[in-house]
Design an enzyme around this catalytic site. Structure first.
Site, PDB file in Angstrom:
ATOM      1  CG  ASN A  22      -1.828   1.144   1.357  1.00 16.57           C
ATOM      2  OD1 ASN A  22      -1.453   2.260   1.055  1.00 16.57           O
ATOM      3  ND2 ASN A  22      -3.047   0.887   1.810  1.00 16.57           N
ATOM      4  N   GLY A  24       0.327   4.372   0.151  1.00 17.54           N
ATOM      5  CA  GLY A  24      -0.021   5.381   1.159  1.00 17.54           C
ATOM      6  C   GLY A  24       0.611   5.065   2.497  1.00 17.54           C
ATOM      7  CE  LYS A  25      -2.145  -0.287   5.504  1.00 18.78           C
ATOM      8  NZ  LYS A  25      -2.191  -1.746   5.753  1.00 18.78           N
ATOM      9  CD  GLU A  52      -7.642 -15.513   1.446  1.00 15.97           C
ATOM     10  OE1 GLU A  52      -8.841 -15.458   1.716  1.00 15.97           O
ATOM     11  OE2 GLU A  52      -7.041 -16.545   1.087  1.00 15.97           O
ATOM     12  CG  ASP A  81      -4.361  -5.519   9.398  1.00 21.06           C
ATOM     13  OD1 ASP A  81      -4.283  -5.707   8.162  1.00 21.06           O
ATOM     14  OD2 ASP A  81      -5.422  -5.637  10.016  1.00 21.06           O
ATOM     15  CE1 TYR A 158     -13.981   3.861   3.869  1.00 22.15           C
ATOM     16  CE2 TYR A 158     -11.841   2.814   3.618  1.00 22.15           C
ATOM     17  CZ  TYR A 158     -13.209   2.781   3.476  1.00 22.15           C
ATOM     18  OH  TYR A 158     -13.818   1.673   2.937  1.00 22.15           O
ATOM     19  CE  LYS A 179      -3.326   9.659   7.835  1.00 22.47           C
ATOM     20  NZ  LYS A 179      -3.408   8.766   6.669  1.00 22.47           N
ATOM     21  CG  HIS A 184      -4.635   5.236  12.494  1.00 20.31           C
ATOM     22  ND1 HIS A 184      -4.730   6.445  11.823  1.00 20.31           N
ATOM     23  CD2 HIS A 184      -4.704   4.283  11.530  1.00 20.31           C
ATOM     24  CE1 HIS A 184      -4.858   6.213  10.538  1.00 20.31           C
ATOM     25  NE2 HIS A 184      -4.849   4.917  10.322  1.00 20.31           N
ATOM     26  NE  ARG A 185      -0.197   3.432   8.553  1.00 21.04           N
ATOM     27  CZ  ARG A 185      -1.417   3.824   8.140  1.00 21.04           C
ATOM     28  NH1 ARG A 185      -1.663   5.100   7.880  1.00 21.04           N
ATOM     29  NH2 ARG A 185      -2.385   2.956   7.982  1.00 21.04           N
TER      30      ARG A 185
HETATM   31  P1  IMP Z   1      -5.165  -3.356   5.414  1.00 22.51           P
HETATM   32  O1  IMP Z   1      -4.394  -2.883   6.609  1.00 22.51           O
HETATM   33  O2  IMP Z   1      -4.310  -3.755   4.285  1.00 22.51           O
HETATM   34  O3  IMP Z   1      -6.199  -4.395   5.797  1.00 22.51           O
HETATM   35  O4  IMP Z   1      -5.975  -2.103   4.831  1.00 22.51           O
HETATM   36  C1  IMP Z   1      -6.529  -1.163   5.669  1.00 22.51           C
HETATM   37  C2  IMP Z   1      -7.406  -0.187   4.907  1.00 22.51           C
HETATM   38  O5  IMP Z   1      -7.864   0.761   5.870  1.00 22.51           O
HETATM   39  C3  IMP Z   1      -6.657   0.630   3.847  1.00 22.51           C
HETATM   40  O6  IMP Z   1      -6.707   0.049   2.595  1.00 22.51           O
HETATM   41  C4  IMP Z   1      -7.416   1.946   3.876  1.00 22.51           C
HETATM   42  O7  IMP Z   1      -8.582   1.879   3.093  1.00 22.51           O
HETATM   43  C5  IMP Z   1      -7.843   2.063   5.333  1.00 22.51           C
HETATM   44  N1  IMP Z   1      -6.868   2.874   6.097  1.00 22.51           N
HETATM   45  C6  IMP Z   1      -5.921   2.441   6.975  1.00 22.51           C
HETATM   46  N2  IMP Z   1      -5.200   3.475   7.431  1.00 22.51           N
HETATM   47  C7  IMP Z   1      -5.694   4.570   6.834  1.00 22.51           C
HETATM   48  C8  IMP Z   1      -5.331   5.942   6.886  1.00 22.51           C
HETATM   49  O8  IMP Z   1      -4.384   6.372   7.569  1.00 22.51           O
HETATM   50  N3  IMP Z   1      -6.069   6.762   6.129  1.00 22.51           N
HETATM   51  C9  IMP Z   1      -7.116   6.340   5.351  1.00 22.51           C
HETATM   52  N4  IMP Z   1      -7.463   5.080   5.241  1.00 22.51           N
HETATM   53  C10 IMP Z   1      -6.765   4.187   5.981  1.00 22.51           C
END
Ligand code: IMP
Length: 204
Positions: A22, A24-25, A52, A81, A158, A179, A184-185
């Site tokens: 991801n 963004g992360k 998965e 996660d 989101y 941010k 949370h992150r």
């Molecule tokens: P996963 O951790 O791969 O299951 O995905 C978590 C999902 O939560 C992401 O794909 C985003 O849609 C959403 N998400 C997690 N952290 C954020 C954030 O900091 N901003 C916006 N959406 C987030």
């Protein structure tokens, strides 16, 4: 029992692989860990697809990803996660956020929910894996509300509809640093950083 024993206790391998695809992360995590000297890599560098996510909790899913990457690469692995828990949806979508349909869908689902009942929280669990033992976990939670409409273009996921407590703007209207200061992150990363400093983790 977890152990912290890898190459003479506190010495880390020179690479830290972020167990995520991801973008963004990854953007939010990459600048945070520079002081420890790692070369940061992602799963894409190893042509690895995310496993998965079959866990029932953020911890389980983070562990699953960190274990997978550690086993595949032999390097330290850091997984994130995360997800959104919405009060009026009983905490959904939670661990299923990635498959929920995005903020457009969320706004539709909440169309008739009044302003005072739009509480929600973002949760992030980081799992750091450096041995065959269990990973180390770091958790961050950010309370806020779901906006009536989307605003802003920064960030990812989101962000355009999430207004953190104590602010009037959505995450998507903030700089990355703003941010990070309340997200949370950011909170989970600060926990991780404190832990790494406490254990004097260093690379070679
Ligand atoms: P996963 O951790 O791969 O299951 O995905 C978590 C999902 O939560 C992401 O794909 C985003 O849609 C959403 N998400 C997690 N952290 C954020 C954030 O900091 N901003 C916006 N959406 C987030």
């Amino acid at each position: 029992m977890t152990t912290f024993d890898i190459n003479s206790g506190k010495r880390a391998t020179s690479k830290l692989v972020l167990a995520s695809n991801n973008a963004g992360k990854i953007r939010e995590m990459e600048n945070f860990l520079t002081e420890f000297g790692w070369t940061l890599q992602s799963m894409a560098d190893y042509r690895l697809e995310s496993p998965e996510e079959t866990g029932q909790s953020f911890e389980e899913n983070a562990a699953l990803k960190a274990n997978f990457v550690w086993l595949q690469t032999g390097e330290w692995a850091l997984a994130d996660d995360s997800g959104l828990e919405v009060d009026c949806l009983g905490g959904a979508p939670g661990v299923a956020t990635a498959d929920f349909g995005g903020w457009e869908h969320l706004l539709k689902v909440m169309e008739t929910v009044p302003e005072g009942e739009r509480g929600a929280q973002f949760v992030c669990v980081l799992a750091l894996k450096n041995s065959s033992g269990a990973p180390f976990y770091f958790r961050g939670v950010c309370r806020g509300t779901i906006a009536l409409q989307a605003s802003g273009t920064a960030g990812f996921g989101y962000d355009p509809v999430f207004i953190p407590e104590g602010d009037k703007r959505t995450f998507a209207e903030m700089t990355k640093e703003e941010k990070q200061g309340m997200s949370h992150r950011g909170m989970a990363l600060r926990e991780l950083k404190t832990w790494l400093r406490l254990h004097q983790v260093r690379v070679n």
